[in-house]
Design a protein around this motif. Structure first.
Motif, PDB file in Angstrom:
ATOM      1  N   LEU A   1      14.452  33.995 -54.959  1.00  0.00           N
ATOM      2  CA  LEU A   1      13.221  34.159 -54.172  1.00  0.00           C
ATOM      3  C   LEU A   1      13.031  32.981 -53.224  1.00  0.00           C
ATOM      4  O   LEU A   1      12.628  33.152 -52.068  1.00  0.00           O
ATOM      5  CB  LEU A   1      12.014  34.313 -55.108  1.00  0.00           C
TER       6      LEU A   1
ATOM      7  N   ALA B   1      14.087  32.107 -59.422  1.00  0.00           N
ATOM      8  CA  ALA B   1      13.417  31.158 -58.524  1.00  0.00           C
ATOM      9  C   ALA B   1      14.331  30.814 -57.345  1.00  0.00           C
ATOM     10  O   ALA B   1      13.872  30.711 -56.203  1.00  0.00           O
ATOM     11  CB  ALA B   1      13.044  29.880 -59.281  1.00  0.00           C
TER      12      ALA B   1
ATOM     13  N   LEU C   1       5.455  30.142 -61.331  1.00  0.00           N
ATOM     14  CA  LEU C   1       6.650  30.591 -60.629  1.00  0.00           C
ATOM     15  C   LEU C   1       6.373  30.742 -59.133  1.00  0.00           C
ATOM     16  O   LEU C   1       7.179  30.337 -58.297  1.00  0.00           O
ATOM     17  CB  LEU C   1       7.163  31.904 -61.222  1.00  0.00           C
ATOM     18  N   THR C   2       5.210  31.306 -58.794  1.00  0.00           N
ATOM     19  CA  THR C   2       4.867  31.466 -57.367  1.00  0.00           C
ATOM     20  C   THR C   2       4.814  30.104 -56.679  1.00  0.00           C
ATOM     21  O   THR C   2       5.401  29.911 -55.610  1.00  0.00           O
ATOM     22  CB  THR C   2       3.507  32.167 -57.212  1.00  0.00           C
ATOM     23  N   ALA C   3       4.107  29.170 -57.320  1.00  0.00           N
ATOM     24  CA  ALA C   3       4.021  27.834 -56.719  1.00  0.00           C
ATOM     25  C   ALA C   3       5.420  27.238 -56.561  1.00  0.00           C
ATOM     26  O   ALA C   3       5.735  26.631 -55.535  1.00  0.00           O
ATOM     27  CB  ALA C   3       3.157  26.923 -57.585  1.00  0.00           C
TER      28      ALA C   3
ATOM     29  N   VAL D   1       8.348  28.829 -56.263  1.00  0.00           N
ATOM     30  CA  VAL D   1       9.112  29.515 -55.210  1.00  0.00           C
ATOM     31  C   VAL D   1       8.599  29.085 -53.831  1.00  0.00           C
ATOM     32  O   VAL D   1       9.394  28.798 -52.923  1.00  0.00           O
ATOM     33  CB  VAL D   1       9.009  31.049 -55.384  1.00  0.00           C
ATOM     34  N   VAL D   2       7.289  29.012 -53.682  1.00  0.00           N
ATOM     35  CA  VAL D   2       6.728  28.593 -52.388  1.00  0.00           C
ATOM     36  C   VAL D   2       7.176  27.168 -52.068  1.00  0.00           C
ATOM     37  O   VAL D   2       7.592  26.863 -50.944  1.00  0.00           O
ATOM     38  CB  VAL D   2       5.184  28.701 -52.402  1.00  0.00           C
TER      39      VAL D   2
ATOM     40  N   LEU E   1      12.719  33.097 -49.131  1.00  0.00           N
ATOM     41  CA  LEU E   1      11.615  32.469 -48.401  1.00  0.00           C
ATOM     42  C   LEU E   1      12.141  31.390 -47.455  1.00  0.00           C
ATOM     43  O   LEU E   1      11.690  31.276 -46.308  1.00  0.00           O
ATOM     44  CB  LEU E   1      10.608  31.876 -49.398  1.00  0.00           C
TER      45      LEU E   1
ATOM     46  N   LEU F   1      -2.211  29.543 -57.936  1.00  0.00           N
ATOM     47  CA  LEU F   1      -0.888  30.179 -57.924  1.00  0.00           C
ATOM     48  C   LEU F   1      -0.304  30.120 -59.327  1.00  0.00           C
ATOM     49  O   LEU F   1      -0.498  29.140 -60.046  1.00  0.00           O
ATOM     50  CB  LEU F   1       0.047  29.443 -56.959  1.00  0.00           C
ATOM     51  N   SER F   2       0.439  31.180 -59.702  1.00  0.00           N
ATOM     52  CA  SER F   2       1.154  31.125 -60.974  1.00  0.00           C
ATOM     53  C   SER F   2       2.236  30.061 -60.840  1.00  0.00           C
ATOM     54  O   SER F   2       2.647  29.724 -59.723  1.00  0.00           O
ATOM     55  CB  SER F   2       1.780  32.481 -61.277  1.00  0.00           C
TER      56      SER F   2
END
Ligand SMILES: Nc1ncnc2c1ncn2[C@@H]1O[C@H](COP(=O)(O)OP(=O)(O)OP(=O)(O)O)[C@@H](O)[C@H]1O
Ligand SMILES: [Mg+2]
Lengths: 261, 218
Positions: free
Chosen positions: B28, B25, B88-90, B92-93, B32, B85-86
């Motif tokens: 990534l 995390a 992890l995606t949420a 990281v974003v 980002l 969002l998964s």
């Protein structure tokens, strides 16, 4: 028409309320070597920067090869130039700066090859061969892999000249290219300039405080004061027999400061 | 309460699994944060006034609200608006955008520090604006920024436990899981601290190295 490469017609440039160029008019023949002299703040740098499109103007017209620099024709009328027009016009003009402005993160060779490769699509091998010729011309072939920070001021300025030459402009602008140098490094740059002046048919505009160099180098000298040309003429006339009293006063001051003319 | 080494050995694999997610995390999120931060910085320099204003507002808004609230918004509110969002995606974003508002200031300062003469030389060389950014400005502006950017990435790393709030199974939530099911908090929480400390201890000398490597010349 074809015997003027630069035509400056009633150009006015202001910074805020301060008028830096006022109804300036002059033209330059292809291949002519022009020296621009005059007191500090008289607008010499500004006119070179304007020709390089680093500044815009408030009124008047600048033509390069008969074509307006800051305007372009569209449907029969002149409209403000877009980036593509400026880009095309800039291919005719190169500039060497007082403070060199080399790209500090690139070695000497890459400084010279960058623009030809990016703007003209020259292949790397060809760009490098040509760059080595130019570095040889300015006496720095052995420094091709050096970084700018490792060079003396005189060497940096010679690289900057090679970088500008690499784009093969028809017009070269030199803004006090020796005034940031230690005195003992001035001559190596001037001799490169002298060689360019006598061996190329480039049109050259030179702003300088080195009067004896201007004398030897130029076909014609323009004396600037307060954003106007006060007097112009061949160096032999302007330096030895100036008619305008401001020119006389300026040259007297230069001589009093110890310069030879 | 006695320290139980046997229990530590037992839970270590799970904690290391969690650490892997934490590091992923962070990595990534850092990428980002760097990319979006550069994007914010460039948009804020746009000639279009509307673009600079909107970007300025978005950046201030993100920076002015808590990361935890943003994570909740991304993970629990966006699905109601149709964007699922998964975890992890949420996460990281959320991390990336939040820290992008800080890195954009680093990029902005670094870009502003590039001497005017470099822009002018690029123009005299007839480079396009894109070529000027790509070949002249960014390559000299970014190296001096690296230590400051890395500092934010380390700070981000230490905030990753917030991701446990949106069900990312990172180090903290692994630890809480094993603690809850064994009714023993001493070892899991201590080990979380130790693992974070270990990574930070590696990061600090690495930062110093970066600082020395990219110290501006002159
Ligand atoms: N960016 C700027 N903003 C405001 N005023 C400026 C700017 N650049 C130049 N000027 C002013 O414009 C005038 C002309 O400047 P310019 O640099 O063309 O003079 P110069 O003849 O080259 O002088 P020097 O011999 O000192 O180099 C000066 O009064 C200067 O202060
Ligand atoms: Mg000047």
């Amino acid at each position: 028409m074809t015997d003027t490469i630069i035509d400056i017609d009633r150009v006015t440039k202001r910074y805020g309320s301060h008028t830096v160029l006022q109804d300036l008019c002059f033209s330059v023949r292809p291949g002519e070597k022009l020296a621009l002299i005059g007191p500090s703040g008289s607008g010499k740098t500004t006119i070179l920067r304007t020709l390089m499109t680093l500044e815009t103007i408030e009124s008047g017209t600048i033509r390069i090869d008969g074509e307006p620099l800051f305007q372009m024709e569209r449907n029969g009328s002149l409209v403000p130039a877009d980036e593509a027009h400026l880009h095309r016009m800039r291919t005719k003009i190169g500039m060497v700066f007082q403070l060199f402005n080399l790209f500090p993160h690139k070695c000497v060779l890459d400084n010279v090859t960058l623009a030809p490769m990016l703007t003209k699509g020259v292949r790397k091998a060809d760009a490098e061969r040509r760059a080595m010729e130019l570095l040889d011309l300015v006496g720095l072939a052995d420094k091709a892999r050096a970084m700018p920070a490792q060079l003396s001021g005189g060497q940096k300025q010679r690289v900057a000249i090679a970088r500008a030459l690499a784009l093969q402009p028809r017009i070269m602008l030199f803004d006090e290219v020796t005034s940031a140098l230690d005195p003992e490094l001035v001559e190596e740059v001037l001799s490169v300039m002298r060689m360019l002046g006598s061996t190329t048919d480039m049109t050259m505009l030179l702003v300088t405080h080195e009067m004896s160099f201007a004398h030897d180098f130029a076909d014609r000298v323009l004396f600037f004061d307060r954003g106007r040309i006060v007097e112009e003429g061949p160096p032999d006339v302007l330096f030895t027999n100036p008619t305008h009293e401001r020119t006389q006063a300026f040259l007297k001051k230069i001589i009093a400061a110890g310069q030879r003319i | 309460m006695e320290w139980d080494w046997e229990f530590v050995r037992e839970i270590m694999p799970m904690l290391l699994d969690g650490l892997r997610i934490t590091l992923l995390a962070t990595l990534l999120g850092s990428i980002l944060a760097a990319a979006a931060g550069l994007g914010f910085a460039l948009l804020r320099r746009s000639k279009n006034r509307a673009v600079t204003r909107i970007t300025g507002f978005v950046v201030e808004f993100i920076r002015g609200t808590p990361l935890l609230v943003q994570l909740y918004f991304l993970f629990y509110v966006l699905p109601e608006l149709g964007l699922l969002l998964s975890p992890l995606t949420a996460g990281v974003v959320g991390l990336g955008l939040h820290y992008a508002t800080y890195t954009s200031e680093v990029f902005r300062a670094g870009i502003d520090n590039t001497p005017r003469g470099q822009w002018e030389a690029a123009k005299a060389c007839n480079l396009t604006p894109y070529q000027t950014w790509r070949h002249v400005i960014l390559p000299q502006a970014i190296p001096p920024m690296i230590p400051a950017l890395a500092n934010y990435f380390v700070a981000m790393f230490k905030e990753t436990p917030l991701l446990s709030a949106i069900t990312v199974i990172e180090l903290m939530s692994e630890a809480r899981g094993v603690a809850n099911s064994n009714y023993r908090y001493l070892e899991p929480m201590t080990m979380v601290g130790v693992l974070f400390l270990c990574i930070s201890l590696i990061a600090v000398p690495a930062l110093h190295l970066l600082e020395r490597r990219f110290r501006p010349p002159r």
